[in-house]
Design an enzyme around this catalytic site. Structure first.
Site, PDB file in Angstrom:
ATOM      1  N   TYR A   1     -14.262   7.609 -12.678  1.00 56.61           N
ATOM      2  CA  TYR A   1     -14.139   6.420 -11.617  1.00 56.61           C
ATOM      3  C   TYR A   1     -14.705   4.960 -12.119  1.00 56.61           C
ATOM      4  O   TYR A   1     -13.929   4.012 -12.136  1.00 56.61           O
ATOM      5  CB  TYR A   1     -14.566   6.593 -10.119  1.00 56.61           C
ATOM      6  CG  TYR A   1     -14.856   5.159  -9.291  1.00 56.61           C
ATOM      7  CD1 TYR A   1     -16.020   4.714  -9.323  1.00 56.61           C
ATOM      8  CD2 TYR A   1     -13.748   4.755  -8.620  1.00 56.61           C
ATOM      9  CE1 TYR A   1     -16.160   3.636  -8.478  1.00 56.61           C
ATOM     10  CE2 TYR A   1     -13.961   3.674  -7.742  1.00 56.61           C
ATOM     11  CZ  TYR A   1     -15.067   3.038  -7.803  1.00 56.61           C
ATOM     12  OH  TYR A   1     -15.237   2.008  -7.037  1.00 56.61           O
TER      13      TYR A   1
ATOM     14  N   SER B   1     -16.762  -2.679  -9.392  1.00 56.08           N
ATOM     15  CA  SER B   1     -17.850  -1.955  -8.918  1.00 56.08           C
ATOM     16  C   SER B   1     -18.992  -2.185  -9.495  1.00 56.08           C
ATOM     17  O   SER B   1     -19.079  -2.154 -10.718  1.00 56.08           O
ATOM     18  CB  SER B   1     -17.292  -0.473  -8.889  1.00 56.08           C
ATOM     19  OG  SER B   1     -18.310   0.279  -8.535  1.00 56.08           O
TER      20      SER B   1
ATOM     21  N   ASP C   1       0.928  -1.113   0.089  1.00 54.76           N
ATOM     22  CA  ASP C   1      -0.018  -0.011  -0.090  1.00 54.76           C
ATOM     23  C   ASP C   1       0.870   1.179   0.125  1.00 54.76           C
ATOM     24  O   ASP C   1       1.943   1.201   0.624  1.00 54.76           O
ATOM     25  CB  ASP C   1      -0.866   0.003   1.198  1.00 54.76           C
ATOM     26  CG  ASP C   1      -2.167   0.837   1.136  1.00 54.76           C
ATOM     27  OD1 ASP C   1      -3.230   0.391   1.438  1.00 54.76           O
ATOM     28  OD2 ASP C   1      -1.959   2.308   0.849  1.00 54.76           O
TER      29      ASP C   1
ATOM     30  N   SER D   1      -1.672   6.354   0.373  1.00 53.98           N
ATOM     31  CA  SER D   1      -2.244   7.676  -0.060  1.00 53.98           C
ATOM     32  C   SER D   1      -3.760   7.886   0.624  1.00 53.98           C
ATOM     33  O   SER D   1      -4.167   9.003   0.855  1.00 53.98           O
ATOM     34  CB  SER D   1      -2.661   7.513  -1.335  1.00 53.98           C
ATOM     35  OG  SER D   1      -3.603   6.589  -1.918  1.00 53.98           O
TER      36      SER D   1
ATOM     37  N   ASP E   1     -23.700  10.807 -10.480  1.00 51.77           N
ATOM     38  CA  ASP E   1     -24.571  10.025  -9.780  1.00 51.77           C
ATOM     39  C   ASP E   1     -25.777   9.580 -10.716  1.00 51.77           C
ATOM     40  O   ASP E   1     -26.224   9.990 -11.628  1.00 51.77           O
ATOM     41  CB  ASP E   1     -25.067  10.774  -8.513  1.00 51.77           C
ATOM     42  CG  ASP E   1     -24.160  10.639  -7.343  1.00 51.77           C
ATOM     43  OD1 ASP E   1     -23.235  10.263  -7.642  1.00 51.77           O
ATOM     44  OD2 ASP E   1     -24.507  11.384  -6.514  1.00 51.77           O
TER      45      ASP E   1
ATOM     46  N   ASN F   1     -15.741  11.691   0.715  1.00 47.73           N
ATOM     47  CA  ASN F   1     -16.398  11.525  -0.343  1.00 47.73           C
ATOM     48  C   ASN F   1     -17.745  11.034  -0.251  1.00 47.73           C
ATOM     49  O   ASN F   1     -18.876  11.152  -0.912  1.00 47.73           O
ATOM     50  CB  ASN F   1     -15.955  11.406  -1.584  1.00 47.73           C
ATOM     51  CG  ASN F   1     -14.698  12.389  -2.190  1.00 47.73           C
ATOM     52  OD1 ASN F   1     -14.991  13.285  -2.488  1.00 47.73           O
ATOM     53  ND2 ASN F   1     -13.534  11.907  -1.880  1.00 47.73           N
ATOM     54  N   ASN F   2     -17.663   9.725   0.466  1.00 44.45           N
ATOM     55  CA  ASN F   2     -18.715   8.756   0.556  1.00 44.45           C
ATOM     56  C   ASN F   2     -19.770   9.218   1.411  1.00 44.45           C
ATOM     57  O   ASN F   2     -19.340   9.698   2.566  1.00 44.45           O
ATOM     58  CB  ASN F   2     -18.212   7.236   0.628  1.00 44.45           C
ATOM     59  CG  ASN F   2     -17.514   6.930  -0.606  1.00 44.45           C
ATOM     60  OD1 ASN F   2     -16.319   6.300  -0.432  1.00 44.45           O
ATOM     61  ND2 ASN F   2     -18.210   6.967  -1.845  1.00 44.45           N
TER      62      ASN F   2
ATOM     63  N   ARG G   1     -25.319  15.295  -7.364  1.00 45.58           N
ATOM     64  CA  ARG G   1     -23.801  15.343  -7.786  1.00 45.58           C
ATOM     65  C   ARG G   1     -23.599  14.847  -9.010  1.00 45.58           C
ATOM     66  O   ARG G   1     -24.047  13.934  -9.505  1.00 45.58           O
ATOM     67  CB  ARG G   1     -23.245  14.462  -6.518  1.00 45.58           C
ATOM     68  CG  ARG G   1     -21.576  14.363  -6.669  1.00 45.58           C
ATOM     69  CD  ARG G   1     -21.167  13.585  -5.615  1.00 45.58           C
ATOM     70  NE  ARG G   1     -21.611  12.364  -5.658  1.00 45.58           N
ATOM     71  CZ  ARG G   1     -21.104  11.118  -4.729  1.00 45.58           C
ATOM     72  NH1 ARG G   1     -20.560  11.487  -3.614  1.00 45.58           N
ATOM     73  NH2 ARG G   1     -21.708  10.202  -4.936  1.00 45.58           N
TER      74      ARG G   1
ATOM     75  N   LYS H   1     -13.087   1.391 -13.600  1.00 46.69           N
ATOM     76  CA  LYS H   1     -13.376  -0.086 -13.359  1.00 46.69           C
ATOM     77  C   LYS H   1     -13.931  -0.869 -14.612  1.00 46.69           C
ATOM     78  O   LYS H   1     -13.319  -2.146 -14.667  1.00 46.69           O
ATOM     79  CB  LYS H   1     -14.559  -0.094 -12.077  1.00 46.69           C
ATOM     80  CG  LYS H   1     -14.140   0.776 -10.855  1.00 46.69           C
ATOM     81  CD  LYS H   1     -13.075  -0.307 -10.204  1.00 46.69           C
ATOM     82  CE  LYS H   1     -12.802   0.184  -8.841  1.00 46.69           C
ATOM     83  NZ  LYS H   1     -11.673  -0.560  -8.168  1.00 46.69           N
TER      84      LYS H   1
HETATM   85  C1  WQD Z   1     -24.032   7.204  -1.807  1.00 46.17           C
HETATM   86  C2  WQD Z   1     -25.289   8.045  -1.974  1.00 46.17           C
HETATM   87  C3  WQD Z   1     -25.049  10.078  -3.230  1.00 46.17           C
HETATM   88  C4  WQD Z   1     -22.385  11.658  -0.081  1.00 46.17           C
HETATM   89  C5  WQD Z   1     -19.331   5.050  -4.984  1.00 46.17           C
HETATM   90  C6  WQD Z   1     -18.550   4.066  -5.715  1.00 46.17           C
HETATM   91  C7  WQD Z   1     -18.956   2.477  -5.310  1.00 46.17           C
HETATM   92  C8  WQD Z   1     -18.167   2.696  -4.052  1.00 46.17           C
HETATM   93  C9  WQD Z   1     -18.797   3.613  -3.012  1.00 46.17           C
HETATM   94  C10 WQD Z   1     -15.938   2.020  -3.366  1.00 46.17           C
HETATM   95  C11 WQD Z   1     -25.540   8.492  -3.352  1.00 46.17           C
HETATM   96  C12 WQD Z   1     -25.508  10.214  -1.689  1.00 46.17           C
HETATM   97  C13 WQD Z   1     -23.222  11.041  -0.766  1.00 46.17           C
HETATM   98  C14 WQD Z   1     -23.045  12.734   0.250  1.00 46.17           C
HETATM   99  C15 WQD Z   1     -25.219  12.314  -0.435  1.00 46.17           C
HETATM  100  N1  WQD Z   1     -16.782   2.911  -3.908  1.00 46.17           N
HETATM  101  N2  WQD Z   1     -24.394  11.328  -1.096  1.00 46.17           N
HETATM  102  N3  WQD Z   1     -24.119  13.154   0.233  1.00 46.17           N
HETATM  103  O1  WQD Z   1     -21.223   7.009  -5.304  1.00 46.17           O
HETATM  104  O2  WQD Z   1     -22.973   5.346  -4.817  1.00 46.17           O
HETATM  105  O3  WQD Z   1     -20.838   4.824  -4.907  1.00 46.17           O
HETATM  106  O4  WQD Z   1     -18.621   4.938  -3.699  1.00 46.17           O
HETATM  107  O5  WQD Z   1     -16.102   1.310  -2.642  1.00 46.17           O
HETATM  108  O6  WQD Z   1     -18.186   1.731  -6.129  1.00 46.17           O
HETATM  109  O7  WQD Z   1     -19.408   4.085  -7.252  1.00 46.17           O
HETATM  110  O8  WQD Z   1     -21.363   6.199  -3.046  1.00 46.17           O
HETATM  111  O9  WQD Z   1     -21.477   6.960  -0.680  1.00 46.17           O
HETATM  112  O10 WQD Z   1     -20.523   8.495  -2.652  1.00 46.17           O
HETATM  113  O11 WQD Z   1     -22.991   7.988  -2.414  1.00 46.17           O
HETATM  114  O12 WQD Z   1     -26.420  12.647  -0.411  1.00 46.17           O
HETATM  115  O13 WQD Z   1     -22.123  13.801   1.178  1.00 46.17           O
HETATM  116  O14 WQD Z   1     -25.341   9.126  -1.173  1.00 46.17           O
HETATM  117  O15 WQD Z   1     -25.870  10.886  -3.908  1.00 46.17           O
HETATM  118  O16 WQD Z   1     -26.962   8.719  -3.530  1.00 46.17           O
HETATM  119  P1  WQD Z   1     -21.799   5.906  -4.524  1.00 46.17           P
HETATM  120  P2  WQD Z   1     -21.497   7.380  -2.132  1.00 46.17           P
END
Ligand code: WQD
Length: 340
Positions: A149, A124, A31, A34, A295, A198-199, A292, A153
């Site tokens: 992204y 993914s 790893d 990062s 999405d 981000n998630n 976003r 994949k």
């Molecule tokens: C989930 C939902 C957002 C943040 C991606 C990759 C997937 C995996 C996870 C690696 C969506 C909403 C999010 C926020 C929000 N990657 N949201 N406010 O984009 O579905 O999946 O990340 O493991 O492979 O594709 O995940 O968690 O970013 O978003 O409303 O501050 O939450 O719009 O509906 P995503 P996410």
């Protein structure tokens, strides 16, 4: 067996390392740190009583990678290393193509030179793009990924399929994750991205814990029951178990295959907020914001193939996912506060 995890110090990699060590495998983590802390290896040792080998290195450093593969005696590689945020990939496509695609090419070259022929790839659900129908099965169309992204994949799956065609001794299993969340029940490891998450779940957890003021809900006008995005959330421990159960399949078969790993049902953002408030006993203030870029409205999978091939199915529900995520956030934040 001797298993080599690229990106093994990250969220999915570290949880998979715990499951593999507890199953008696020998584990090497490669790893570049990062998006992970160096002390994850210490925490894995506390949980399992065993210490994996950790090699700090970048997936694009083919020379170091080949040396590490040879020295570890790797029999199977699980390839987690890569950038993984949808929104960030729209802003920084070149970093995503360099890390994820060039990195995978370097890995395949290093594996060939080191004589390693079994690969499990962290793919993914984004490879499906905007679903034409739900639930998603592995034969659903791919190719319309809606962000860089997801395109990395998808391209990597195609590169690996070309490699498997060219070399019949290769075994490639692409695991298409839906949305991994939660944490190890000890609370010692979990999703702990550097900077602002981000998630959804790490962001919600930090809002619940007062480390962030409120959540922006990205879009409330989707064609879903409450207008917010719907995803198939899967507990990271279920996902880790799915990797462990894919190993015997990868050893017993050659060729290329893609398999969904998800629960088979979707939850909206608002449903996740309510589940997290219930699990944590805290409020999660939020505001409805713009969609976003990149999405999709909704996706969830049909996980039947994973059950048929690996004898695997998800065990944890959304309440367990939120409970374990909250425990990790509470412990991690307290630890960081003590360290400051
Ligand atoms: C989930 C939902 C957002 C943040 C991606 C990759 C997937 C995996 C996870 C690696 C969506 C909403 C999010 C926020 C929000 N990657 N949201 N406010 O984009 O579905 O999946 O990340 O493991 O492979 O594709 O995940 O968690 O970013 O978003 O409303 O501050 O939450 O719009 O509906 P995503 P996410």
């Amino acid at each position: 067996m001797r298993i080599f995890l690229t990106g093994g110090m990250g969220f999915i990699g570290s949880h998979t390392a715990v499951v593999l060590l507890e199953a008696g495998h020998d584990v090497t983590l490669y790893d570049n740190l990062s998006n992970a802390d160096a002390d994850v290896v210490d925490r894995i040792e506390v949980i399992t009583g065993k210490r994996p080998t950790f090699i700090e290195g970048d997936i694009r450093d083919g020379v170091l990678l080949e040396k590490a593969l040879k020295e570890s005696g790797a029999e199977v590689v699980i390839h987690f290393a890569g950038l993984k945020a949808v929104g960030e990939s729209v802003e920084k496509p070149l970093e995503y193509y360099d890390n994820n695609i060039v990195g995978t090419v370097r890995l395949m070259q290093a594996m060939r030179n080191a004589g390693v022929s079994r690969l499990i790839f962290s793919s993914s659900s984004t490879v499906y793009g905007t679903p034409e129908k739900l639930p998603l099965t592995e034969d659903c169309p791919t190719g319309e990924a809606t962000n860089p992204y997801g395109r990395t994949k998808l391209h990597i799956e195609q590169i690996l399929a070309d490699c498997a065609k060219a070399d019949p001794s290769l075994s490639v299993v692409c695991l298409r994750y839906f949305n991994p969340i939660g944490a190890h029940p000890s609370g010692l490891i979990g999703e702990d991205p550097n900077g602002i998450p981000n998630n959804l779940l790490p962001y919600v957890a930090r809002v619940a814990n007062g480390r962030l003021p409120e959540l922006a809900v990205f879009g409330s006008d989707y064609d879903t029951p409450d207008g917010t995005g719907v995803r198939d959330y899967i507990h990271v421990m279920d996902l880790a178990e799915g990797h462990a159960k894919a190993i015997p399949y990868a050893v017993a078969h050659t060729g290329w295959i893609a398999v969904n790993l998800g629960c088979g049902r979707g939850y909206s953002v608002l449903e996740v907020i309510r589940a997290f408030e219930k699990a944590s006993g805290r409020r999660v203030p939020y505001r409805l914001a713009e969609r976003r870029p990149g999405d999709i409205a909704a996706n969830w999978c049909d996980p039947t193939l994973a059950k048929e091939l690996f004898g695997w199915e998800a065990k944890y529900d959304i309440d367990a996912m939120c409970r374990d995520s909250w425990r990790f956030e509470s412990m991690r934040a307290a630890q960081k506060q003590r360290a400051d």
